[in-house]
Design a protein around this motif. Structure first.
Motif, PDB file in Angstrom:
ATOM      1  N   GLU A 189     -19.993  24.536 -77.489  1.00 50.86           N
ATOM      2  CA  GLU A 189     -21.353  24.028 -77.680  1.00 50.86           C
ATOM      3  C   GLU A 189     -21.926  24.431 -79.033  1.00 50.86           C
ATOM      4  OE1 GLU A 189     -25.752  23.864 -75.633  1.00 50.86           O
ATOM      5  OE2 GLU A 189     -24.038  24.447 -74.407  1.00 50.86           O
ATOM      6  N   HIS A 190     -21.641  25.639 -79.504  1.00 49.74           N
ATOM      7  CA  HIS A 190     -22.208  26.050 -80.796  1.00 49.74           C
ATOM      8  C   HIS A 190     -21.643  25.208 -81.942  1.00 49.74           C
ATOM      9  CE1 HIS A 190     -18.638  28.755 -80.898  1.00 49.74           C
ATOM     10  NE2 HIS A 190     -18.754  28.646 -82.209  1.00 49.74           N
ATOM     11  N   HIS A 191     -20.423  24.687 -81.811  1.00 51.31           N
ATOM     12  CA  HIS A 191     -19.894  23.780 -82.832  1.00 51.31           C
ATOM     13  C   HIS A 191     -20.695  22.480 -82.842  1.00 51.31           C
ATOM     14  CE1 HIS A 191     -16.051  26.106 -81.935  1.00 51.31           C
ATOM     15  NE2 HIS A 191     -16.276  26.335 -83.221  1.00 51.31           N
ATOM     16  N   LEU A 192     -20.964  21.966 -81.651  1.00 50.93           N
ATOM     17  CA  LEU A 192     -21.736  20.726 -81.554  1.00 50.93           C
ATOM     18  C   LEU A 192     -23.158  20.937 -82.063  1.00 50.93           C
ATOM     19  CD1 LEU A 192     -20.484  19.488 -78.071  1.00 50.93           C
ATOM     20  CD2 LEU A 192     -19.793  18.624 -80.307  1.00 50.93           C
ATOM     21  N   GLU A 193     -23.741  22.076 -81.725  1.00 48.25           N
ATOM     22  CA  GLU A 193     -25.108  22.332 -82.188  1.00 48.25           C
ATOM     23  C   GLU A 193     -25.151  22.460 -83.708  1.00 48.25           C
ATOM     24  OE1 GLU A 193     -29.174  24.591 -81.135  1.00 48.25           O
ATOM     25  OE2 GLU A 193     -27.362  25.296 -80.143  1.00 48.25           O
ATOM     26  N   TYR A 194     -24.182  23.101 -84.290  1.00 46.61           N
ATOM     27  CA  TYR A 194     -24.141  23.209 -85.755  1.00 46.61           C
ATOM     28  C   TYR A 194     -24.040  21.818 -86.390  1.00 46.61           C
ATOM     29  CZ  TYR A 194     -22.847  24.874 -90.396  1.00 46.61           C
ATOM     30  OH  TYR A 194     -22.804  25.111 -91.743  1.00 46.61           O
ATOM     31  N   GLU A 230     -25.171  14.579 -76.474  1.00 50.04           N
ATOM     32  CA  GLU A 230     -26.337  13.721 -76.209  1.00 50.04           C
ATOM     33  C   GLU A 230     -27.590  14.572 -75.990  1.00 50.04           C
ATOM     34  OE1 GLU A 230     -27.333   9.863 -73.494  1.00 50.04           O
ATOM     35  OE2 GLU A 230     -26.250  11.491 -72.517  1.00 50.04           O
ATOM     36  N   LYS A 231     -27.450  15.649 -75.227  1.00 51.44           N
ATOM     37  CA  LYS A 231     -28.573  16.566 -74.972  1.00 51.44           C
ATOM     38  C   LYS A 231     -29.094  17.140 -76.291  1.00 51.44           C
ATOM     39  CE  LYS A 231     -27.693  20.801 -73.670  1.00 51.44           C
ATOM     40  NZ  LYS A 231     -28.146  21.974 -74.316  1.00 51.44           N
ATOM     41  N   LEU A 232     -28.188  17.569 -77.157  1.00 47.34           N
ATOM     42  CA  LEU A 232     -28.586  18.152 -78.441  1.00 47.34           C
ATOM     43  C   LEU A 232     -29.247  17.118 -79.353  1.00 47.34           C
ATOM     44  CD1 LEU A 232     -25.463  20.397 -79.046  1.00 47.34           C
ATOM     45  CD2 LEU A 232     -27.823  21.204 -78.692  1.00 47.34           C
ATOM     46  N   LEU A 233     -28.700  15.916 -79.406  1.00 51.53           N
ATOM     47  CA  LEU A 233     -29.312  14.865 -80.232  1.00 51.53           C
ATOM     48  C   LEU A 233     -30.742  14.585 -79.763  1.00 51.53           C
ATOM     49  CD1 LEU A 233     -26.280  12.433 -80.568  1.00 51.53           C
ATOM     50  CD2 LEU A 233     -27.319  13.780 -82.413  1.00 51.53           C
ATOM     51  N   ASN A 234     -30.939  14.567 -78.455  1.00 53.60           N
ATOM     52  CA  ASN A 234     -32.281  14.347 -77.919  1.00 53.60           C
ATOM     53  C   ASN A 234     -33.194  15.539 -78.184  1.00 53.60           C
ATOM     54  OD1 ASN A 234     -31.818  11.713 -76.974  1.00 53.60           O
ATOM     55  ND2 ASN A 234     -30.855  12.499 -75.119  1.00 53.60           N
ATOM     56  N   MET A 240     -12.547  12.979 -76.606  1.00 52.95           N
ATOM     57  CA  MET A 240     -13.383  14.111 -76.233  1.00 52.95           C
ATOM     58  C   MET A 240     -14.652  13.692 -75.488  1.00 52.95           C
ATOM     59  SD  MET A 240     -13.116  16.303 -79.734  1.00 52.95           S
ATOM     60  CE  MET A 240     -13.700  14.982 -80.783  1.00 52.95           C
ATOM     61  N   HIS A 241     -14.835  12.388 -75.292  1.00 51.41           N
ATOM     62  CA  HIS A 241     -16.094  11.869 -74.758  1.00 51.41           C
ATOM     63  C   HIS A 241     -16.523  12.552 -73.461  1.00 51.41           C
ATOM     64  CE1 HIS A 241     -19.230   8.993 -73.749  1.00 51.41           C
ATOM     65  NE2 HIS A 241     -18.753   9.044 -72.516  1.00 51.41           N
ATOM     66  N   ASP A 242     -15.674  12.537 -72.454  1.00 53.82           N
ATOM     67  CA  ASP A 242     -16.066  13.051 -71.137  1.00 53.82           C
ATOM     68  C   ASP A 242     -16.466  14.520 -71.186  1.00 53.82           C
ATOM     69  OD1 ASP A 242     -15.565  10.560 -70.114  1.00 53.82           O
ATOM     70  OD2 ASP A 242     -13.595  11.078 -69.322  1.00 53.82           O
ATOM     71  N   GLU A 243     -15.735  15.289 -71.978  1.00 53.94           N
ATOM     72  CA  GLU A 243     -16.014  16.721 -72.040  1.00 53.94           C
ATOM     73  C   GLU A 243     -17.237  17.056 -72.881  1.00 53.94           C
ATOM     74  OE1 GLU A 243     -13.825  20.891 -73.357  1.00 53.94           O
ATOM     75  OE2 GLU A 243     -12.697  19.017 -73.439  1.00 53.94           O
ATOM     76  N   HIS A 244     -17.439  16.338 -74.003  1.00 55.54           N
ATOM     77  CA  HIS A 244     -18.457  16.754 -74.968  1.00 55.54           C
ATOM     78  C   HIS A 244     -19.688  15.870 -75.063  1.00 55.54           C
ATOM     79  CE1 HIS A 244     -15.936  19.986 -76.280  1.00 55.54           C
ATOM     80  NE2 HIS A 244     -14.957  19.153 -76.575  1.00 55.54           N
ATOM     81  N   TRP A 245     -19.596  14.622 -74.602  1.00 57.93           N
ATOM     82  CA  TRP A 245     -20.750  13.735 -74.791  1.00 57.93           C
ATOM     83  C   TRP A 245     -22.014  14.241 -74.101  1.00 57.93           C
ATOM     84  CZ3 TRP A 245     -23.241  11.073 -77.894  1.00 57.93           C
ATOM     85  CH2 TRP A 245     -24.298  10.263 -77.485  1.00 57.93           C
ATOM     86  N   PRO A 246     -21.988  14.729 -72.868  1.00 59.90           N
ATOM     87  CA  PRO A 246     -23.240  15.198 -72.261  1.00 59.90           C
ATOM     88  C   PRO A 246     -23.955  16.261 -73.112  1.00 59.90           C
ATOM     89  CG  PRO A 246     -21.544  15.020 -70.591  1.00 59.90           C
ATOM     90  CD  PRO A 246     -20.861  14.812 -71.921  1.00 59.90           C
TER      91      PRO A 246
END
Length: 128
Positions: free
Chosen positions: A30-35, A77-81, A68-74
């Motif tokens: 998650e911290h990679h996605l948040e960055y 998407e939450k972070l983008l919002n 990676m969609h199923d594992e990372h998209w939720p």
């Protein structure tokens, strides 16, 4: 962060790493996605400074993220919002990504890009 980027760059230049097709980081967290989202948000801020009164929309090509969609998209998407980033993501455009990529190459085929452009144009016309 500079050291980590430099280290990954050094690793990617390794023949051993390329030969065995190793990837770093080996697990996206998650911290990679948040960055990533923080970088996108900063890009939006700089864009709007340069073009006041404009709109910024992140357009994500679904091909590279398909595995990676199923594992990372939720989480993404939450972070983008949370960061209030307007985005267009056309994941459903390619139900079986392998059929839309170049042979022996993970990049989209010309046909896949054509579908993407048409779908994107429709989204933009509809005021997405």
């Amino acid at each position: 962060r500079k050291f980590v980027s430099w280290f990954y760059e050094l690793l990617y230049e390794s023949a051993f790493i390329r030969y065995y097709k190793l990837n770093f980081p080996n697990k996206i967290k998650e911290h990679h996605l948040e960055y990533t989202v923080q970088i996108i948000k900063r890009s939006e801020e700089l864009y709007l400074q340069q073009f006041p009164g404009s709109e910024f929309t992140l357009v994500m090509h679904p091909g590279g993220f398909h595995e990676m969609h199923d594992e990372h998209w939720p989480t993404l998407e939450k972070l983008l919002n949370e960061y209030d980033i307007n985005y267009i993501y056309l994941y459903e455009l390619y139900p079986q990504w392998e059929e839309y990529q170049l042979v022996g190459d993970p990049h989209p085929s010309p046909y896949a890009n054509g579908l993407f452009v048409e779908a994107l144009a429709e989204q933009l016309k509809s005021g997405r």
